[in-house]
Each structure stands twice: as structure tokens, then as C-alpha cells.
Design a protein around this motif. Structure first.
Motif, PDB file in Angstrom:
ATOM      1  N   GLN A 100       0.830  -1.204   0.000  1.00 11.52           N
ATOM      2  CA  GLN A 100       0.000   0.000   0.000  1.00 11.52           C
ATOM      3  C   GLN A 100       0.868   1.259   0.000  1.00 11.52           C
ATOM      4  O   GLN A 100       0.574   2.225  -0.698  1.00 11.52           O
ATOM      5  CB  GLN A 100      -0.946  -0.011   1.193  1.00 11.52           C
ATOM      6  N   GLY A 120       0.927   3.863  -2.879  1.00  9.86           N
ATOM      7  CA  GLY A 120       0.561   5.211  -2.465  1.00  9.86           C
ATOM      8  C   GLY A 120       1.521   6.263  -2.994  1.00  9.86           C
ATOM      9  O   GLY A 120       1.106   7.391  -3.307  1.00  9.86           O
ATOM     10  N   ILE A 179      -5.590   5.008   0.891  1.00 11.61           N
ATOM     11  CA  ILE A 179      -4.584   5.996   0.501  1.00 11.61           C
ATOM     12  C   ILE A 179      -5.246   7.345   0.235  1.00 11.61           C
ATOM     13  O   ILE A 179      -4.811   8.390   0.749  1.00 11.61           O
ATOM     14  CB  ILE A 179      -3.821   5.518  -0.749  1.00 11.61           C
TER      15      ILE A 179
END
Length: 719
Positions: A376, A380, A432
Motif C-alpha cells: 500500500q 501510495g 490511501i
């Protein structure tokens, strides 16, 4: 033995084995099939290479912490371990497993009423009521008309397509009965519903696993069961910005469109007083990093759109080209890509959109693994690049490509991760985006159980530029099936996407009819271009013969913002979507529930899109009550686009009527007694950007509403 969960109770019989669900009045909601014969439509069981084995009797049955726990003998050699438990108010779960070797699928059948209708199943193009059909739950590209499927296969991994009319980017293994209950398959493996397709007295389900997980939801109405289901699995969050409800304008398929060309198109719309709030472009930050070397172009493009009062969207997906260096190598080294069984990143050839000159290429690529530590954060950083460039969001495309052989960091087997992947992908992007200070709009096409809770907006994939199957008529079916599956803010590609062959060319008539439908969709979004073999010049919303229709319905959609925003708030409170199949409001009206080409748009508008070429009149079923034919009772006033009321044409309900439907006129009715809150007609954009001369923003008209009241009756509404 009984298992109680508020308004739903399971009655479990040991010998012969049977499970029956009843409501608070002890009326049977659902009964397990008593058949023990070979086939999927019998009692709880499993299938091996030798055939089906069905439950016969429980050798043990006891109550453990409010749950019924049983060992159940079958017609085969292997027994079943079964647990039936409360799972939230009005919800009961059933889990069954077997240690029998060689199990291919587990399944169960239930008694079906002769007239029972079956809704839900996620986004489906073939039908809204699936009675008499088999429905597969598998995330895939499509559907496509049968004659077009070979066009798609060379650019798509073989595991990402299905030669089926019920194929879909966004399946949900969920069935909502017109009798007022729901059933959810909890397995992520591929599963199938058979809705009286092999036995007229039974509906059944099966999943490709030795362990079957089910969850049942009480009603007593379809709307109540849908509310329980959406409360359990998640509802779409509130849109981050009002411009999500404004008309969207897509500029084209390629990464780069000449800036002067885009400026000329926007000028045509603004000069014509045709509202638009958001410009969608296809600059592909992923998979191949098309933004590299185009930084100055991107800045100039975004600055221009903002100056014209438009938010600006770009493009992402969960794939990364091996040629996108050094980013690909960094991702591989960080371990954030799905792996092949040997441990290296799983690489395969796939569609890469937005590349010149054809609009797409096929390149080697891999897919992010959002279960991997650090995935992530890595993804991101890529999204943050777009955010820092001033963009206001992105198309969150794909999610259907997960290889069944892929290895995920959390150990989920590939066949299960294939379907679960859209939820892991879109929820990672949601996490995000919501942590960034500026509001961002994300819109996605793929999904699965639980994806709705992370979806700002959903669109119906890549439709074909036709009226029929996979075209406009299928888009209406998609909207209604999605609404019955827990998704509210949904829209289609206005105008379609795929044109394979001369018979599938977009016509001005089809574009105008699609605009009409878009005006009564949760998301009103055009498609400026798509894939075309052979290529041709598509009609556009700014063409002289189409622009007046776009202006009319973009004005209507923009003015209805207070009404839409209120309907969306109702969805988040109840699970009832903006676009409502009539069974949600009229569950006892069989004629209303049978309609798959009309719907309630919010609580008080009845929309009947024209989905046949050449039609200039439309048959509409009016539910009970009284209805006002809007375009016989109102008209645009002067040049402003404001709607003024005239003497009302009142129609009685519980019957079918014929309504005029000239080209450019959407049959639209208002519930008698309704009060529609409307924005001032001069609002050009729901975005806060731009200070050009004559540009009117939502913020400048928040203190003005027109309330259109329709005789005669009373209503309660929000705005």
C-alpha cells in the motif's frame, strides 16, 4: 433445534436432515431441499468425481454458544461438519465442510416458489431477474456479444474472460429474492447459482471448495433484506466532493490529446451553456508510466481544466509494465508484486491502454499484491505523484487479471484471490486517497463482496456501441442489478466503448438516448472514444445535432443535485440505492417487479429510458398511486434551462400507459405530491475551480433553491 437471530430463526431437524428459516410469525422464509438424489438441487452436500453426496441425517446435533453444531451423514462415504449460528440481527450463517478427498464443489438446494423472482448477483447485463438461469460468480472482463469475443482474447489473459452472457467485472455472490430474503455465498472461490434452471421447484448454489460458507438475511421485504446485507458488507462512503454528482466529460482514449483540441471542445460546451463539472482524461500513470516526459503537458492540461471550472481526472490500474523502469524493478525487489509458484514476480502479457497510435498495446506486466507488507505504501507513492500534480482523482481500472496460479503474500490461494482481488485493490486505494488533504474522486469497474465500502463511484465497464445486448439496454439492467447488490453511485459509458465491425458504430440517435439515460444515473459520464475496428469518427456530445440534448439533460442532472445528494444520504442510512428497481418500493406488485427497463430515480422520479433504435413512443408501467407526466406538465423557461410548471397531466397508476418519446425526450414521471428541490438553472459546475467571466459555481447559488411541487398529495423529502 432452533437458532435465533432477532427477526430470523433457523429450525434444524436431525432425522431426516433439514434446515428451515422462519420469520417472527413462524412463517417459512426458506426451506432446504429434501431431495437426496444426484444433482445440485438437493439437500446440503458435495460433489466428487463419483457424483453428488447429499445430507441424510445428523448423527450428532447439539447447541454450542447459541449455534447448532452437527455431524451429518450423507448418501456418500464422507460426512459433513455443519455449524448454523446467529450472525447479526436478522442474519444467520451456515458453514459446512468435509474431509472427503477429491471434493470438486459443495452446494445446497432450496425450495423455490413458482413465481419467485431472483435479483442481485452484482452487475449483470443479461437480465435483472435471473429466474430460469444459471449465474456464475467470477470476476472477468466482459461480457461481450458472442460475435465480438474473439476480438478481445488476443489482448486479455485467458483466465480473465468468460464466454458467457452473464460475465461481469463486478459479480457479487448474493441473491435477493422478491419474496423478501437474501442469501450470500461467503466463499471467494468461483461459485454458481442455479435459479430454477435445472428444477422448476428448486434454486441452488455451489462453490468450488470442500468448505461452503453461507449467510442468510431476513426481510420481510427485498428492501429490508438489502438493508441488512449492505449493513453487513458495507455501503459506499459519501462522495468527497459535490462535483462527483455533476456531468462528466471524457476527452478521449489516448494518453495525450492536443491541448488546443480539448480547449476547443470545452469552449463549445461553455458557449452553449451546457453544464459540465469534471474532465476525465486517460493519461496512464500506470501501468507503463505514460506521464514520464509529459510533466509540463500535464501541468498545462490541469491548469486549463481548472480555469474552466472543471475538476481533472487521470488514469491508474493495479498493473505495472516490466518496461516501467526503474519502478518495476523497485517493486519486484520490495516484494509487492504477485508471485509465480517459483517465487519470482508473475509476468504475463496484457492490455495496455492509452498508447499511440491505435489507443492500446499488449506488453509484459505484473500485478500489485495488496496483501504484501509495504504494497500500500509503494502504490501510495505512485498515487501521490498524481495528487502532487494537481489532479483531482483517477479512473481505478482493471482488477480482473489475477492469475489463478498466482501466489499472494497472505497465503490466499490463487483461485480465491482472483475474485477477492478487486476488494483488496480498491480498498487499498481508498485508504490511501482518504488520508490525502484534498478531496479525490475514484471510479472503478471491478468489484466483489465488500468492494462497495471502498467505492466512491462505479461504472459499468466497456459496453458495446449498440442498443441491444452489452449496449444501452444492458446498461439499464446493470444499473438495476447493481442497485439490488448494494451499489448506489453507478454510471455507464455514455455512448459505449467497443465498436467491433460496421454494425456497431455509434449513431447520433444512440448517443442521444444514452445521454437521456445518463441524466437519471447516479454518475453522468460521457465516453469520448474507445476501441474501434475499423476506426471511424464517433459522434460527440458537442456536435451540433447532439449538443442541445446534452445541454438539456446536463442542465437537468445539475439542477437535481440537492435531490441526488439526499437520495445518496438515504442509501448510506438504509442501503436503498439511487436507481431503484421497482420491487424495492412495490414488493407486492408483480408487474412492477418484472420491469427491467424502468426504475425509480430517487424516491419520486420514475424513469423509462428508450432502449430501442427508432422508437418514438414508450410503454411504461405505472405503479400504484398517481403520477405526473413531467414533459406534458413542465417546460424549460426561456433560455436559462430552468423548468417551469404548467397544468399537470395526472395519470393513475397500477396500469401500463403509452408515453410520447421523441428523440431527445426521456419519458420521466413525478410522483403526485412530490416536491423536487432544484438548483438554480444557471449553475455551470459543481466544482469550485475557475473564475472565468460568466462561470457560475455551486458555491455561488447554495442559498437559492427552486421547489417544484406536483399535485396532489403529501410527501416528506430531504435536500
Amino acid at each position: 433445534m432452533t437458532v435465533k437471530s432477532g427477526s430470523l430463526t433457523a429450525i434444524v431437524t436431525a432425522n431426516p436432515w433439514n434446515v428451515r428459516l422462519v420469520d417472527t410469525h413462524q412463517r417459512t422464509v426458506l426451506r432446504e431441499s429434501a431431495r437426496r438424489a444426484s444433482g445440485p438441487s438437493g439437500s446440503l452436500g458435495y460433489r466428487t468425481a463419483l457424483g453428488w453426496s447429499h445430507a441424510t441425517r445428523a448423527s450428532s446435533l447439539k447447541l454450542v454458544a447459541s449455534a447448532a453444531v452437527a455431524e451429518v451423514q450423507t448418501t456418500g462415504l464422507g460426512a459433513l461438519s455443519v455449524r448454523i449460528a446467529p450472525d447479526g440481527e436478522g442474519s444467520i450463517s451456515l458453514t459446512s465442510s468435509t474431509a472427503t478427498p477429491g471434493v470438486e464443489v459443495s452446494g445446497i438446494g432450496f425450495d423455490a416458489a413458482r413465481t419467485e423472482k431472483f435479483f442481485g448477483f452484482g452487475e449483470r447485463s443479461n437480465a435483472v431477474d435471473q429466474q430460469g438461469r444459471e449465474v456464475e460468480n467470477y470476476v472477468s472482463d466482459g461480457p461481450f456479444p458472442s460475435q465480438d469475443r474473439n476480438y478481445v482474447k488476443p489482448t486479455t489473459p485467458p483466465w480473465a474472460t468468460r464466454d458467457r452472457d452473464d460475465s461481469t467485472y463486478y459479480p457479487v455472490p448474493w441473491m435477493l429474492s422478491g419474496r423478501g430474503y437474501g442469501a450470500l455465498i461467503g466463499n471467494d472461490e468461483t461459485s454458481v447459482f442455479r435459479m430454477r434452471s435445472d428444477d422448476p421447484g428448486t434454486w441452488s448454489l455451489e462453490a468450488e471448495s470442500a468448505r461452503l460458507k453461507l449467510r442468510f438475511f431476513a426481510g420481510p421485504t427485498p428492501a429490508a433484506a438489502l438493508g441488512r446485507f449492505t449493513r453487513a458488507t458495507g455501503r459506499q462512503p459519501a462522495p468527497p466532493a459535490p462535483y462527483a454528482f455533476g456531468p462528466w466529460f471524457q476527452t478521449g482514449q489516448k494518453n495525450k490529446i492536443p491541448l488546443a483540441e480539448e480547449a476547443a471542445d470545452v469552449k463549445k460546451l461553455r458557449t452553449a451553456d451546457a453544464p459540465v463539472s469534471l474532465a476525465e482524461t486517460q493519461m496512464h500513470f500506470l501501468p507503463c508510466g505514460a506521464q514520464r516526459g509529459n510533466e509540463a503537458y500535464n501541468r498545462q492540461r490541469t491548469n486549463f481544466f481548472h480555469s474552466q471550472g472543471l475538476a481533472h481526472l487521470i488514469y491508474f490500474n493495479p498493473l505495472i509494465c516490466t518496461s516501467y523502469q526503474p519502478v518495476y524493478s523497485q517493486a519486484a525487489q520490495a516484494g509487492v508484486l504477485q508471485r509465480a509458484p517459483g517465487g519470482q514476480p508473475f509476468v504475463y502479457n496484457g492490455f495496455v491502454g492509452g498508447s499511440e497510435p491505435a489507443g492500446f498495446t499488449v506488453e509484459p506486466l505484473s500485478q500489485f499484491d495488496f496483501t504484501a507488507p509495504g504494497a500500500q505504501a509503494f502504490y501510495g507513492r505512485l498515487l501521490r505523484e498524481a495528487y502532487d500534480g494537481g489532479h483531482d482523482g483517477w479512473m481505478e481500472d482493471f482488477g480482473e487479471y489475477t492469475p489463478p496460479q498466482a501466489v499472494s503474500a497472505d497465503g490466499t490461494p490463487g483461485p480465491a484471490m482472483h475474485n477477492r482481488y478487486p476488494t483488496t485493490y480498491h480498498c487499498a486505494a481508498y485508504d490511501i486517497a482518504r488520508r490525502l488533504p484534498r478531496p479525490l474522486i475514484r471510479f472503478q469497474r471491478s468489484g466483489w463482496t465488500g468492494s462497495a465500502r471502498c467505492a466512491y463511484d462505479v461504472w459499468g465497464g466497456d459496453p458495446t456501441t449498440v442498443f441491444g445486448f452489452d449496449g444501452l439496454s444492458s446498461s439499464v439492467k446493470q444499473a438495476l442489478s447493481m442497485g439490488m447488490s448494494g451499489v448506489s453511485r453507478w454510471g455507464s459509458d455514455i455512448g459505449g466503448y467497443d465498436s467491433f465491425g460496421p454494425a456497431e458504430r455509434l449513431s447520433p440517435e444512440l448517443l442521444q438516448r444514452w445521454i437521456e439515460f445518463g441524466a437519471v444515473s447516479g454518475v453522468m459520464r460521457t465516453k469520448g472514444s474507445g476501441l474501434a475496428i475499423p476506426s471511424y469518427r464517433r459522434p460527440q456530445i458537442y456536435d451540433d445535432d447532439v449538443l442541445p440534448v446534452w445541454r438539456r439533460y446536463a442542465k437537468l442532472h445539475t439542477q437535481l443535485y440537492p435531490y441526488l445528494d439526499a437520495a445518496d444520504a438515504t442509501y448510506r442510512a438504509t442501503g436503498v440505492p439511487i436507481m431503484r428497481q421497482l420491487a424495492l418500493a412495490y414488493p407486492s406488485d408483480a408487474r412492477a417487479a418484472a420491469r427491467d427497463d424502468e426504475f425509480l430515480f430517487g424516491p419520486d422520479l420514475l424513469a423509462a429510458p428508450v432502449v430501442e433504435g427508432g422508437a418514438r413512443r414508450r410503454g411504461v408501467y405505472l405503479p400504484r398511486g398517481r403520477w405526473i407526466d413531467l414533459w406534458r406538465s413542465a417546460a424549460y423557461v426561456g433560455r436559462s434551462g430552468a423548468i417551469g410548471l404548467r397544468r399537470a397531466r395526472v395519470l393513475s397508476g397500477a396500469r401500463s400507459v403509452g408515453l410520447p418519446a421523441p428523440l431527445g425526450e426521456l419519458p420521466l414521471l413525478v410522483r403526485a405530491g412530490a416536491v423536487l428541490p432544484m438548483l438554480s438553472a444557471d449553475v455551470d459546475t459543481l466544482a469550485g475551480y475557475g473564475h472565468g467571466r460568466g462561470l457560475v459555481h455551486l458555491g455561488e447559488r447554495r442559498d437559492r433553491l427552486s421547489l417544484l411541487a406536483f399535485p396532489r398529495g403529501s410527501s416528506v423529502s430531504r435536500f
